[in-house]
Design a protein around this motif. Structure first.
Motif, PDB file in Angstrom:
ATOM      1  N   UNK A  50       0.845  -1.189   0.000  1.00 37.87           N
ATOM      2  CA  UNK A  50       0.000   0.000   0.000  1.00 37.87           C
ATOM      3  C   UNK A  50       0.885   1.245   0.000  1.00 37.87           C
ATOM      4  N   UNK A  51       0.310   2.399   0.199  1.00 39.61           N
ATOM      5  CA  UNK A  51       1.067   3.655   0.149  1.00 39.61           C
ATOM      6  C   UNK A  51       2.175   3.705   1.202  1.00 39.61           C
ATOM      7  N   UNK A  52       1.976   2.966   2.304  1.00 37.25           N
ATOM      8  CA  UNK A  52       2.985   2.924   3.355  1.00 37.25           C
ATOM      9  C   UNK A  52       3.974   1.766   3.188  1.00 37.25           C
ATOM     10  N   UNK A  53       3.790   0.975   2.116  1.00 36.93           N
ATOM     11  CA  UNK A  53       4.681  -0.136   1.863  1.00 36.93           C
ATOM     12  C   UNK A  53       4.238  -1.448   2.494  1.00 36.93           C
ATOM     13  N   UNK A  54       3.165  -1.423   3.253  1.00 41.81           N
ATOM     14  CA  UNK A  54       2.661  -2.653   3.879  1.00 41.81           C
ATOM     15  C   UNK A  54       1.935  -3.517   2.869  1.00 41.81           C
TER      16      UNK A  54
END
Length: 103
Positions: free
Chosen positions: A96-100
């Motif tokens: 996702x946008x946070x890399x998760x």
């Protein structure tokens, strides 16, 4: 009567649905190049709730496009897929946008 149908979207657990001799199978298809190193495949958990659900893993040859061997994971017609819920959940390939990466 024999019929084959495919899913329009990838959210039902199977890639194709086949019917022959009164048996309906929800089939998830997997493939691997001959000489590939995959030892396992991710299976959609929605498939475990489908009677006669199964996975067909196809090995193919790059040079000739020859198919086989074929591996089958499932049970007899009318039975549920053997329990896979104890396995480790797969993660999405994209974060996702946070890399998760979600399960």
């Amino acid at each position: 009567m024999r019929e084959i149908a495919r899913s329009e979207v990838d959210n039902v657990g199977s890639d194709i649905i086949g019917e022959a001799n009164g048996v309906i199978r929800h089939i998830q298809l997997k493939s691997m190049r001959k000489g590939g190193t995959a030892k396992s495949q991710n299976v959609n958990l929605k498939l475990v709730n489908k009677l006669s659900g199964c996975v067909v893993w196809i090995v193919f040859y790059d040079e000739t496009a020859e198919l086989g061997p074929f591996y089958f994971f499932g049970d007899e017609a009318g039975m549920l897929l053997p329990d896979i819920t104890g396995g480790e959940p797969a993660k999405h390939t994209r974060g996702n946008i946070l890399g998760g990466k979600a399960e």
